[in-house]
Enzyme design. Structure first.
Site, PDB file in Angstrom:
ATOM      1  N   GLU A 292      42.851  45.589  47.260  1.00 11.16           N
ATOM      2  CA  GLU A 292      44.063  45.410  46.456  1.00 11.16           C
ATOM      3  C   GLU A 292      44.220  46.523  45.417  1.00 11.16           C
ATOM      4  O   GLU A 292      44.362  46.269  44.220  1.00 11.16           O
ATOM      5  CB  GLU A 292      44.061  44.032  45.794  1.00 11.16           C
ATOM      6  CG  GLU A 292      44.043  42.899  46.819  1.00 11.16           C
ATOM      7  CD  GLU A 292      44.089  41.502  46.199  1.00 11.16           C
ATOM      8  OE1 GLU A 292      43.611  41.335  45.063  1.00 11.16           O
ATOM      9  OE2 GLU A 292      44.616  40.591  46.863  1.00 11.16           O
ATOM     10  N   ASP A 371      42.209  33.459  51.345  1.00 12.25           N
ATOM     11  CA  ASP A 371      42.181  33.525  49.896  1.00 12.25           C
ATOM     12  C   ASP A 371      42.372  32.155  49.255  1.00 12.25           C
ATOM     13  O   ASP A 371      43.446  31.860  48.753  1.00 12.25           O
ATOM     14  CB  ASP A 371      43.281  34.491  49.429  1.00 12.25           C
ATOM     15  CG  ASP A 371      43.141  34.862  47.968  1.00 12.25           C
ATOM     16  OD1 ASP A 371      42.111  34.526  47.370  1.00 12.25           O
ATOM     17  OD2 ASP A 371      44.072  35.479  47.432  1.00 12.25           O
ATOM     18  N   GLU A 399      44.393  28.301  41.608  1.00 16.33           N
ATOM     19  CA  GLU A 399      45.475  29.240  41.900  1.00 16.33           C
ATOM     20  C   GLU A 399      46.454  28.722  42.957  1.00 16.33           C
ATOM     21  O   GLU A 399      47.660  28.705  42.740  1.00 16.33           O
ATOM     22  CB  GLU A 399      44.882  30.582  42.357  1.00 16.33           C
ATOM     23  CG  GLU A 399      45.943  31.593  42.764  1.00 16.33           C
ATOM     24  CD  GLU A 399      45.358  32.951  43.133  1.00 16.33           C
ATOM     25  OE1 GLU A 399      44.124  33.123  43.066  1.00 16.33           O
ATOM     26  OE2 GLU A 399      46.147  33.843  43.479  1.00 16.33           O
TER      27      GLU A 399
HETATM   28  C1  BDP Z   1      43.493  36.530  44.688  1.00 21.17           C
HETATM   29  C2  BDP Z   1      44.221  36.573  43.392  1.00 21.17           C
HETATM   30  C3  BDP Z   1      44.091  37.861  42.671  1.00 21.17           C
HETATM   31  C4  BDP Z   1      42.649  38.294  42.636  1.00 21.17           C
HETATM   32  C5  BDP Z   1      42.106  38.374  44.021  1.00 21.17           C
HETATM   33  C6  BDP Z   1      40.619  38.658  44.069  1.00 21.17           C
HETATM   34  O1  BDP Z   1      45.577  36.280  43.643  1.00 21.17           O
HETATM   35  O2  BDP Z   1      44.613  37.667  41.390  1.00 21.17           O
HETATM   36  O3  BDP Z   1      42.494  39.505  41.977  1.00 21.17           O
HETATM   37  O4  BDP Z   1      42.262  37.146  44.656  1.00 21.17           O
HETATM   38  O5  BDP Z   1      39.865  37.714  44.316  1.00 21.17           O
HETATM   39  O6  BDP Z   1      43.240  35.193  44.908  1.00 21.17           O
HETATM   40  O7  BDP Z   1      40.192  39.776  43.890  1.00 21.17           O
END
Ligand code: BDP
Length: 687
Positions: A292, A371, A399
């Site tokens: 990301e 996720d 989340e």
């Molecule tokens: C996702 C989240 C994000 C996190 C990412 C992570 O939306 O904010 O940075 O995972 O785990 O669930 O790195």
């Protein structure tokens, strides 16, 4: 306040037994152990405070066993106590274990708490206080326990500006306006809550490390970080930092962060030396790299092992760890061909690297391949990497599971994951035995989870979400505990031992995961949330974007084909017979059907219902059950026994949940009714 005290309520107990027995037994405490160990002083202080508050006694602290009369003996492994026959328990793992005994002979009664370490004693003290709080007889407290997992960790996703990524309970307790807060009392209270359920490690900043937090490893900020480490040290909790892989570059010291560059290696070696000068017992680094948009070794044509090992070499002289996250996928892709299935990504990236990581590296693997959805299969990486230290990552912060506005007790979900048999070996191949290190004899292993706390008075926003933090600690300590038992303990400790209160709360907690699943994304397909915020229904929110998250609904059917013959081949990442189970339409469990298969709406589940009817039924049922939660909470027998502030705080959340559940129901049902044109068999209103 009762909200703030969470499960450490220290309400004064009435006269009479069993409390009078404790008043008699615990008036004198003999302490034997590393005299200067801060954790032991913490244990003694916690014990004295707890006893004063609950029993109204002022225990006297002694160095030797008194000639006669009752007492409590606290000691750590190496300390002999003259006149005491019992052997200190010896466990082979050297983990922070404790034994609590009750000895009643020749007119003397005594309690003995032996720890293999000061932390073991601290855990035993909390267990003793829990027992008193629940009004248990001393004999019920007798136990010998050691934690199943070595690392029992919390990850904060707190940013220096005081915000919390995916935080739903106020602002950070650690940071404000770019700085670490001056007054660490709240952090201390948090450390106490964590230690009371056996947590022994914490990373204190977000895995997405921004410009400011990149500086936490510099001489300028390390004294500040050290102040925080000191607070956690008192409670036996090791401090970790999330680091920016490109730090040498971002801080302007070098013009590269290539892990094979000599200058870069030197830079990290110096950083490690600096850190350990300020924090001699520093735990290590948590790293989100090449994920990301975070920097990582890929920019230099290196792989994850090159990146992790470079950091590991810097940490090794000090005994530090490198926790390297496996949440790696291409977030800029659309689904072009079968190899780009996001679910495959972690395995495809990391499996080929098995055996290449240094022995102070651990891979941190999210429980599922996507996720933290309400329902996902278990990540196929568990069991697949037999020569690499591993830990699992859960998400306590809700989340995708209602953001602490909805009730969702997650312990049953985590338990299912831990109990999942990977079939990586003929026996003992459950995920819990991968992460406790026993299956492959790993040097380091354990469990981590993203915290759900903030500066809200209740810590967790939704007061009942405290159960997830408590439950995470307890389950990590002992994965054999049932979700019901954990709910019961938590409810008793938090609300006092009134069955009229705790029984319905337990039931609410136990029902809540399935209620939430019912009115949200069906049959394991996931997502359907408002992009970025991840709260509230938006069926196509992620359907036409580049995040690799799809349901593929059209007029005929829906679901993601991940089979070997026709789909993305993701199912091939599992060991047999899991591979065949998921690959086969007939054998695939209903709750994950749409994760693995694309089927017509008329497809019949094992339950006998068609997919479309299942969607309608579960969404009506889920919304109805959410409303039921509200009524259960409002029942006078419960309401009259919970203090008004706590009662109101929960009631407000439940009212909101009931409303939003209806919204979810309507959006999802309407969407699939319009796509499919199939009416509800039961003729209920779908707009
Ligand atoms: C996702 C989240 C994000 C996190 C990412 C992570 O939306 O904010 O940075 O995972 O785990 O669930 O790195």
């Amino acid at each position: 306040s009762t909200l703030y005290k969470a499960w450490l309520q220290d309400e004064r107990k009435p006269e009479g037994d069993p409390f009078d027995t404790y008043r008699r037994l615990l008036g004198r405490i003999v302490v034997k152990g590393e005299q200067h160990a801060r954790v032991l002083s913490t244990a003694v202080a916690e014990l004295i405070n707890g006893l004063q508050a609950m029993l109204g006694i002022q225990p006297e602290v002694l160095n030797e066993l008194p000639q006669e009369g009752s007492c409590l003996v606290l000691r750590t492994a190496a300390e002999p106590v003259s006149g005491l026959a019992h052997e200190v328990p010896r466990w082979d793992t050297g983990r922070d274990a404790f034994a609590l005994r009750w000895v009643s002979a020749d007119g003397t009664e005594r309690m003995e708490l032996d720890g293999t370490s000061a932390s073991g004693v601290l855990y035993g003290v909390f267990r003793l206080l829990f027992g008193i709080s629940r009004g248990w007889e001393p004999v019920r407290l007798v136990t010998e326990e050691q934690p199943a997992n070595q690392l029992r960790m919390i990850n904060q996703w707190d940013d220096a500006d005081g915000s919390i990524e995916r935080g739903y309970a106020g602002a950070s307790i650690f940071y404000r306006e770019g700085e670490i807060v001056r007054d660490l009392q709240r952090v201390r209270d948090y450390a106490r809550l964590l230690a009371s359920v056996g947590i022994n490690a914490i990373s204190i900043n977000n895995v997405n490390v921004h410009e400011r937090e990149t500086r936490w490893v510099t001489e300028e900020y390390l004294p500040e970080v050290a102040r925080v480490a000191e607070v956690f040290r008192d409670y036996g909790i090791a401090l970790f930092l999330s680091i920016n892989f490109a730090a040498p570059l971002s801080l302007g010291d070098l013009d590269t962060s290539d892990p094979l560059d000599e200058g870069v290696r030197q830079w990290w070696a110096e950083a490690a030396t600096r850190i350990y000068r300020h924090i001699p017992d520093f735990g290590g680094f948590v790293v989100k790299a090449d994920s990301e948009h975070r920097p990582g070794p890929f920019a230099y044509g290196r792989d994850h092992a090159d990146g992790a090992n470079m950091l590991a070499e810097a940490m090794a002289p000090f005994g530090g760890l490198v926790i390297w996250r496996c949440f790696v996928y291409n977030c800029m892709q659309d689904w072009r061909d079968r190899s780009t299935d996001r679910a495959r990504a972690a395995y495809d990236h990391f499996k080929p690297l098995d055996g290449r990581f240094h022995d102070n590296v651990l891979l941190q693997i999210k429980n599922g391949p996507m996720d933290f959805q309400v329902r996902e299969p278990v990540s196929p990486l568990f069991g697949a990497m037999q020569q690499t230290n591993q830990m699992i990552e859960f998400q306590i912060t809700q989340e995708y599971t209602g953001q602490q506005r909805h009730l969702c007790y997650l312990v049953p979900q985590w338990k299912q994951v831990l109990d999942f048999n990977t079939h990586a070996a003929d026996a003992g191949a459950e995920v819990k035995h991968v992460v406790d290190g026993s299956l492959f004899g790993m040097k380091y292993s354990g469990v981590a989870a993203v915290s759900n706390i903030g500066d809200d008075e209740s810590w967790t926003g939704h007061p009942l979400a405290q159960a997830n933090l408590y439950g995470y600690g307890r389950l990590t300590w002992d994965p054999e505990l049932s979700a019901e038992r954990i709910a019961e303990e938590w409810a008793d400790l938090t609300f006092g031992d009134h069955p009229e209160v705790t029984h319905p709360i337990r039931e609410m907690l136990m029902a809540s995961w399935s209620i939430y699943e019912n009115y949200t994304a069906p049959l394991g397909v996931g997502w359907m949330v408002v992009p970025h915020y991840h709260y509230g229904p938006d069926v196509d929110g992620y359907e036409y974007s580049r995040w690799g998250t799809y349901h593929f609904a059209d007029r005929d059917g829906m679901g993601v084909d991940r089979t070997i013959a026709k789909g993305t081949g993701y199912t091939s990442q599992y060991f047999s017979p899991n591979k065949e189970m998921y690959d086969s339409l007939e054998k695939c469990p209903d709750e994950l059907l749409l994760f693995f298969h694309h089927v017509p709406y008329s497809y019949r589940l094992h339950s006998g219902k068609t997919v479309i009817q299942h969607i309608y039924d579960t969404h009506f049922a889920g919304a109805e059950a959410a409303e039921e939660l509200m009524h259960t909470w409002a029942a006078p027998a419960l309401r009259d026994r919970v203090d008004p502030r706590r009662h109101a705080a929960v009631a407000n959340r439940l009212a909101e949940q009931a409303e939003h559940a209806k919204h979810w129901r309507d959006v999802v049902n309407t969407y699939f009714y319009r796509k499919s044109g199939v009416p509800d068999e039961r003729g209920r209103t779908i707009y």
